[in-house]
Write a protein that holds these residues in place. Structure first.
Motif, PDB file in Angstrom:
ATOM      1  N   THR A 124      -2.109  -2.075  14.521  1.00 28.76           N
ATOM      2  CA  THR A 124      -3.019  -3.001  15.201  1.00 28.76           C
ATOM      3  C   THR A 124      -4.451  -2.485  15.040  1.00 28.76           C
ATOM      4  O   THR A 124      -4.694  -1.289  15.171  1.00 28.76           O
ATOM      5  N   PRO A 125      -5.415  -3.368  14.759  1.00 23.49           N
ATOM      6  CA  PRO A 125      -6.798  -2.914  14.550  1.00 23.49           C
ATOM      7  C   PRO A 125      -7.307  -2.053  15.708  1.00 23.49           C
ATOM      8  O   PRO A 125      -7.127  -2.409  16.878  1.00 23.49           O
ATOM      9  N   ARG A 131     -10.621  -2.347  22.862  1.00 27.17           N
ATOM     10  CA  ARG A 131     -11.025  -3.407  23.797  1.00 27.17           C
ATOM     11  C   ARG A 131     -10.000  -3.544  24.920  1.00 27.17           C
ATOM     12  O   ARG A 131     -10.366  -3.651  26.106  1.00 27.17           O
ATOM     13  N   LEU A 132      -8.723  -3.558  24.569  1.00 29.94           N
ATOM     14  CA  LEU A 132      -7.680  -3.656  25.585  1.00 29.94           C
ATOM     15  C   LEU A 132      -7.721  -2.460  26.528  1.00 29.94           C
ATOM     16  O   LEU A 132      -7.589  -2.609  27.745  1.00 29.94           O
ATOM     17  N   PRO A 179       0.920  -6.808  13.546  1.00 30.50           N
ATOM     18  CA  PRO A 179      -0.031  -5.914  14.232  1.00 30.50           C
ATOM     19  C   PRO A 179      -1.418  -6.535  14.338  1.00 30.50           C
ATOM     20  O   PRO A 179      -2.388  -6.034  13.791  1.00 30.50           O
ATOM     21  N   ASP A 180      -1.489  -7.634  15.091  1.00 35.09           N
ATOM     22  CA  ASP A 180      -2.742  -8.379  15.170  1.00 35.09           C
ATOM     23  C   ASP A 180      -3.343  -8.413  16.569  1.00 35.09           C
ATOM     24  O   ASP A 180      -4.348  -9.085  16.812  1.00 35.09           O
ATOM     25  N   GLY A 181      -2.734  -7.698  17.521  1.00 36.53           N
ATOM     26  CA  GLY A 181      -3.277  -7.648  18.872  1.00 36.53           C
ATOM     27  C   GLY A 181      -2.817  -8.762  19.780  1.00 36.53           C
ATOM     28  O   GLY A 181      -3.262  -8.835  20.932  1.00 36.53           O
ATOM     29  N   TYR A 182      -1.905  -9.612  19.294  1.00 36.12           N
ATOM     30  CA  TYR A 182      -1.466 -10.740  20.116  1.00 36.12           C
ATOM     31  C   TYR A 182      -0.067 -10.551  20.706  1.00 36.12           C
ATOM     32  O   TYR A 182       0.368 -11.364  21.518  1.00 36.12           O
ATOM     33  N   PRO A 236      17.043   1.372  16.935  1.00 39.39           N
ATOM     34  CA  PRO A 236      16.523   0.502  15.864  1.00 39.39           C
ATOM     35  C   PRO A 236      15.005   0.522  15.711  1.00 39.39           C
ATOM     36  O   PRO A 236      14.453  -0.302  14.997  1.00 39.39           O
ATOM     37  N   TYR A 237      14.343   1.433  16.355  1.00 39.39           N
ATOM     38  CA  TYR A 237      12.897   1.576  16.220  1.00 39.39           C
ATOM     39  C   TYR A 237      12.540   3.030  16.506  1.00 39.39           C
ATOM     40  O   TYR A 237      13.319   3.764  17.104  1.00 39.39           O
ATOM     41  N   ASP A 238      11.375   3.434  16.066  1.00 44.64           N
ATOM     42  CA  ASP A 238      10.869   4.776  16.342  1.00 44.64           C
ATOM     43  C   ASP A 238       9.595   4.614  17.161  1.00 44.64           C
ATOM     44  O   ASP A 238       8.587   4.133  16.641  1.00 44.64           O
ATOM     45  N   PRO A 239       9.625   4.974  18.450  1.00 44.84           N
ATOM     46  CA  PRO A 239       8.440   4.746  19.288  1.00 44.84           C
ATOM     47  C   PRO A 239       7.174   5.373  18.719  1.00 44.84           C
ATOM     48  O   PRO A 239       6.098   4.763  18.770  1.00 44.84           O
ATOM     49  N   ALA A 240       7.277   6.572  18.176  1.00 41.67           N
ATOM     50  CA  ALA A 240       6.087   7.258  17.660  1.00 41.67           C
ATOM     51  C   ALA A 240       5.566   6.616  16.387  1.00 41.67           C
ATOM     52  O   ALA A 240       4.363   6.574  16.150  1.00 41.67           O
ATOM     53  N   ARG A 241       6.456   6.107  15.559  1.00 46.17           N
ATOM     54  CA  ARG A 241       6.055   5.521  14.281  1.00 46.17           C
ATOM     55  C   ARG A 241       5.673   4.049  14.404  1.00 46.17           C
ATOM     56  O   ARG A 241       4.749   3.581  13.735  1.00 46.17           O
ATOM     57  N   ASP A 242       6.385   3.307  15.251  1.00 45.58           N
ATOM     58  CA  ASP A 242       6.270   1.850  15.255  1.00 45.58           C
ATOM     59  C   ASP A 242       5.365   1.280  16.335  1.00 45.58           C
ATOM     60  O   ASP A 242       5.065   0.081  16.310  1.00 45.58           O
ATOM     61  N   LEU A 243       4.943   2.108  17.291  1.00 42.70           N
ATOM     62  CA  LEU A 243       4.144   1.606  18.402  1.00 42.70           C
ATOM     63  C   LEU A 243       2.889   2.452  18.595  1.00 42.70           C
ATOM     64  O   LEU A 243       2.921   3.672  18.416  1.00 42.70           O
TER      65      LEU A 243
END
Length: 327
Positions: free
Chosen positions: A264-265, A271-272, A88-91, A112-119
């Motif tokens: 991610t910070p 900024r993005l 989670p570094d923005g890259y 295999p992922y949780d959109p709300a938790r992992d993104l």
């Protein structure tokens, strides 16, 4: 040899540096290297277009290279999972769309992922309408005509989709449900084969992405009956919505936006978000998106998070109501 005593300015600077967390001095400012945007499908789709339009324009203001990588497979799960597990570094970012973000949560078993938790949602880029199209040789001139024909031929009206569990599939299933008609789903591996069979008269209608369908409409081979979004699309303002055709609260679209791995910070996300919204204000960019049948709206990360949450809830209701199951 004794060092001279520090003056007041040097002493304050030294005290400030000493107060920084360990390792802070060694951390370079973000961004300082290539940023990767992952698209979870093959090149050429709506999401791929959104990603490449934004990547090209982010390079200047961010001062680093921004590349797009297509990681297709498992209905978007492979590319999405890769970003969800990335640092989670923005890259590493994801161009997320409805199937892998909003639909998969309620539709795909053992996701295999949780959109709300992992993104973490960053910014909405585009919200493109689906085009309800029929072969131009048919007598259908409106949604009402199509529905009337489906009622006259129960179980015989066929509709194409780009695949089971796609927005176009659920749009057609919802049309059938809301009108009390029985229609037959014919899934394809993408919009290209679906349009080929629609042009050949092998299926009756298709909720297609606007960019893929409009050239055939202009050539007089397909007829555009309606758009699937809640309001008319700026790219085809004369075309009514399905809701205007008698199906209230009908709203399906091919939306896409940037997501980052959770954690991610916030400074990188903000900024993005700022840079994406600046890009969307550019008349040339806005014109290109409108040309592709997309509505353009700026969002904050919080607003985009709310939008995604509403989409997740909407598809949960649609999946339950239609009873559609994964293949």
């Amino acid at each position: 040899m004794m060092r001279p005593p520090l003056n007041r300015r040097d002493a304050l600077r030294a005290a400030g540096l000493a107060a920084l967390p360990a390792g802070a001095l060694a951390q370079p400012a973000w961004p300082n290297r290539t940023i990767q945007i992952v698209v979870a499908y093959a090149a050429g789709g709506t999401g791929d277009l959104f990603a490449r339009l934004v990547a090209e324009r982010l390079r200047g203001p961010l001062g680093v290279n921004v590349v797009v990588e297509n990681r297709s497979g498992a209905a978007g799960a492979i590319g999405t999972q890769a970003v969800a597990r990335a640092a989670p570094d923005g890259y590493t970012l994801l161009l997320g769309q409805a199937p892998e973000i909003a639909i998969a949560k309620s539709f795909v078993p053992n996701l295999p992922y949780d959109p709300a938790r992992d993104l973490a949602p960053v910014a909405l880029i585009g919200n493109a309408a689906l085009a309800l199209v029929v072969n131009a040789s048919t007598p259908y001139a409106s949604v009402a005509d199509l529905v009337a024909a489906a009622r006259e031929r129960p179980g015989q009206m066929t509709f194409a989709s780009s695949g089971t569990g796609t927005p176009g599939h659920f749009a057609a299933e919802t049309l059938a449900l809301r009108t009390g008609t029985r229609m037959v789903h014919v899934p394809y591996r993408g919009a290209g084969p679906a349009l080929t069979d629609l042009l050949g008269g092998h299926v009756d209608f298709f909720f297609s992405g606007m960019p893929a369908a409009i050239p055939h409409v202009r050539e007089g081979k397909l007829r555009l009956l309606a758009v699937s979004t809640a309001r008319r699309t700026p790219g085809s303002p004369e075309t009514p919505t399905v809701a205007e055709g008698g199906i209230p609260d009908f709203d399906f679209s091919l939306w896409g936006g940037l997501f980052a791995p959770a954690g991610t910070p916030p400074a990188a996300i903000e900024r993005l978000n700022t840079e994406v919204n600046t890009i969307l204000r550019d008349p040339q960019m806005r014109g290109r998106l409108v040309q592709e049948g997309s509505d353009v709206q700026e969002t904050t990360p919080a607003e985009f998070t709310g939008f995604v949450g509403r989409e997740v809830a909407k598809y949960a209701r649609v999946i339950e109501a239609t009873g559609v199951k994964p293949e």
